[in-house]
Design an enzyme around this catalytic site. Structure first.
Site, PDB file in Angstrom:
ATOM      1  N   GLY A  74      57.572  47.715  53.958  1.00 29.46           N
ATOM      2  CA  GLY A  74      58.084  48.156  55.245  1.00 29.46           C
ATOM      3  C   GLY A  74      59.316  49.035  55.139  1.00 29.46           C
ATOM      4  O   GLY A  74      59.480  49.998  55.901  1.00 29.46           O
ATOM      5  N   THR A  75      60.211  48.730  54.214  1.00 28.82           N
ATOM      6  CA  THR A  75      61.435  49.517  54.077  1.00 28.82           C
ATOM      7  C   THR A  75      61.121  50.960  53.717  1.00 28.82           C
ATOM      8  O   THR A  75      61.663  51.902  54.309  1.00 28.82           O
ATOM      9  CB  THR A  75      62.363  48.889  53.023  1.00 28.82           C
ATOM     10  OG1 THR A  75      62.879  47.655  53.539  1.00 28.82           O
ATOM     11  CG2 THR A  75      63.528  49.809  52.696  1.00 28.82           C
ATOM     12  N   ASN A 155      63.065  41.065  64.393  1.00 23.93           N
ATOM     13  CA  ASN A 155      62.879  40.141  63.283  1.00 23.93           C
ATOM     14  C   ASN A 155      63.818  38.951  63.322  1.00 23.93           C
ATOM     15  O   ASN A 155      63.548  37.924  62.699  1.00 23.93           O
ATOM     16  CB  ASN A 155      63.046  40.884  61.953  1.00 23.93           C
ATOM     17  CG  ASN A 155      64.348  41.662  61.885  1.00 23.93           C
ATOM     18  OD1 ASN A 155      64.601  42.534  62.705  1.00 23.93           O
ATOM     19  ND2 ASN A 155      65.179  41.352  60.913  1.00 23.93           N
ATOM     20  N   ALA A 204      52.339  43.807  54.276  1.00 23.66           N
ATOM     21  CA  ALA A 204      51.427  42.681  54.027  1.00 23.66           C
ATOM     22  C   ALA A 204      52.128  41.333  53.885  1.00 23.66           C
ATOM     23  O   ALA A 204      51.578  40.300  54.266  1.00 23.66           O
ATOM     24  CB  ALA A 204      50.602  42.957  52.761  1.00 23.66           C
ATOM     25  N   HIS A 205      53.339  41.329  53.333  1.00 21.57           N
ATOM     26  CA  HIS A 205      53.898  40.037  52.904  1.00 21.57           C
ATOM     27  C   HIS A 205      54.452  39.184  54.039  1.00 21.57           C
ATOM     28  O   HIS A 205      54.866  38.046  53.809  1.00 21.57           O
ATOM     29  CB  HIS A 205      54.967  40.249  51.826  1.00 21.57           C
ATOM     30  CG  HIS A 205      56.267  40.792  52.323  1.00 21.57           C
ATOM     31  ND1 HIS A 205      57.383  40.000  52.480  1.00 21.57           N
ATOM     32  CD2 HIS A 205      56.641  42.034  52.670  1.00 21.57           C
ATOM     33  CE1 HIS A 205      58.393  40.742  52.900  1.00 21.57           C
ATOM     34  NE2 HIS A 205      57.959  41.978  53.038  1.00 21.57           N
ATOM     35  N   THR A 241      50.676  56.752  41.867  1.00 25.72           N
ATOM     36  CA  THR A 241      49.388  56.085  41.681  1.00 25.72           C
ATOM     37  C   THR A 241      49.230  54.927  42.658  1.00 25.72           C
ATOM     38  O   THR A 241      50.067  54.015  42.693  1.00 25.72           O
ATOM     39  CB  THR A 241      49.262  55.568  40.242  1.00 25.72           C
ATOM     40  OG1 THR A 241      49.399  56.660  39.338  1.00 25.72           O
ATOM     41  CG2 THR A 241      47.913  54.891  40.030  1.00 25.72           C
ATOM     42  N   CYS A 328      66.993  41.342  54.334  1.00 27.96           N
ATOM     43  CA  CYS A 328      67.519  42.558  53.712  1.00 27.96           C
ATOM     44  C   CYS A 328      69.029  42.676  53.881  1.00 27.96           C
ATOM     45  O   CYS A 328      69.656  43.530  53.269  1.00 27.96           O
ATOM     46  CB  CYS A 328      66.827  43.789  54.292  1.00 27.96           C
ATOM     47  SG  CYS A 328      65.084  43.897  53.825  1.00 27.96           S
TER      48      CYS A 328
END
Length: 392
Positions: A74-75, A155, A204-205, A241, A328
């Site tokens: 996200g960051t 959040n 995702a996390h 990649t 964060c």
């Protein structure tokens, strides 16, 4: 341990972990390679991209398809949105006062680089002030706004933001709108097309997926300047990649999170049980954002007369994991910028902590948390001479 810090990260779901293990044993190659193993990896990446877009209500077919750029989380996606959108467009940049540090930090850096950035205020309930936003959009005709960034749900407090109203104002003034939807995913239904956002961040996390994979969804036709260089992957907009196993796991996690109904019902039950127990058992506890619509799993609560960091440490020693705000920013001793932006009393800001439950939690864990909180808060309050009453 009773884990009540799911807004920081949620534990990897066993089914997703097994899916990743099986794919790992298949020896997945570089998805940019031309051989058969590379083509197999590429198919995993592109299938995951389409699955995520479809699951989040974006357009996936034809010339009008929306775009998903995979990122490390996200960051990175928030930084790519602010820097990438604003680089191609002159004008002011508006971000709400309660954004995640990855948005506020990006805005600060843009300001250092000479861009005009402004902060949208919020109400005492923690909602973006729509009238203030309207005024800011029309305030300076010589320097129009180019990008607005407002999160879908906060959040720290869980307060749901008026995203569709923000999007409508941005459309009215022909301004690009970026939305950080990281915390909303899997708890409240998301439809990218219905929201009318131009860019949206997901990861995702927070929904029992793996750490290290996120994404920025861009509406069809929206151009963005790359912030990394040296590769052609993802049309050169986010080179490097791709990780096929992480992409596939992200898609599987999103698909699992789409059935929000039963999940949200359990989350609400657990959160409400915790909230009611705290209010009933601990004098002068303050539930932040209580009058607003909130995420079903997030509880921001303050215990005036108690230091938030001392409380978190005491709970940790008792086997209960919670936080004092965004993970964060948790290394900082600074008080919550979110609670400060809501203009709450100083003692409420100083005593505020956050609990965020998951479907893995139980009623017994919630009841145990209340029991421990009662003792810990009473003990910490005895250690301070501060006298405070809400409304004083």
């Amino acid at each position: 341990m009773i884990y009540l810090d799911n807004n920081a990260t949620s534990f990897l779901a066993p089914a997703i972990a097994e899916r990743m293990r099986v794919l790992s044993l298949e020896r997945i190659a570089n998805p940019s390679s031309q051989h058969a193993a590379g083509r197999r990896a590429r198919s995993l990446v592109e299938a995951a991209r389409d699955r995520i877009l479809a699951g989040l209500g974006a357009r996936t077919a034809g010339m009008g398809a929306d775009q998903l750029l995979f990122t490390s989380g996200g960051t990175e996606a928030n930084n790519l949105a602010l820097f990438g959108l604003s680089e191609l467009r002159p004008g002011r940049i508006l971000v709400s006062a309660i954004e995640h540090p990855s948005v506020l930090g990006a805005a600060d850096r843009l300001r250092q680089l000479g861009r005009s950035t402004e902060t949208i205020p919020v109400t005492r309930e923690g909602l973006v002030d729509l009238e203030a936003l309207r005024r800011m959009l029309t305030a300076d005709s010589s320097s129009p706004v180019s990008v607005v960034s407002v999160m879908a749900a906060n959040n720290e407090t869980g307060v749901l933001q008026p995203i569709e109203s923000v999007a409508a104002l941005c459309q009215e003034h022909r301004v690009l709108f970026h939305c950080d939807a990281v915390q909303m995913l899997g708890k409240v239904p998301i439809c990218f097309e219905a929201w009318k956002a131009d860019a949206m961040t997901v990861t995702a996390h927070k929904i029992h997926g793996p750490v290290g994979i996120g994404g920025l969804i861009l509406r069809h036709g929206i151009q963005i300047a790359p912030q990394m260089f040296g590769g052609f992957q993802q049309l050169g907009l986010r080179p490097g990649t791709e990780a096929p196993i992480l992409c596939d796991a992200f898609a599987a996690t999103v698909e699992e999170a789409l059935s929000v109904g039963a999940r949200a019902e359990k989350l609400s039950m657990l959160r409400d049980r915790l909230e009611a127990g705290i209010v009933r058992s601990i004098e002068e506890s303050v539930v932040v954002g209580r009058e607003a619509k909130r995420l079903p799993h997030t509880l921001s609560v303050s215990f005036p007369g108690v230091d938030r960091q001392a409380l978190q440490v005491a709970l940790d020693l008792k086997g209960i994991a919670c936080s004092t705000g965004s993970a964060c920013a948790s290394g900082s001793s600074q008080p919550s910028h979110v609670l400060q932006a809501m203009h709450l009393p100083d003692q409420v800001v100083k005593g505020g902590i956050r609990f965020s439950v998951s479907t893995e939690n139980t009623k017994a864990e919630i009841d145990r948390t209340i029991e421990v909180l009662v003792d810990v808060v009473a003990s910490l309050r005895k250690q301070t001479t501060a006298k405070w009453r809400f409304g004083a």
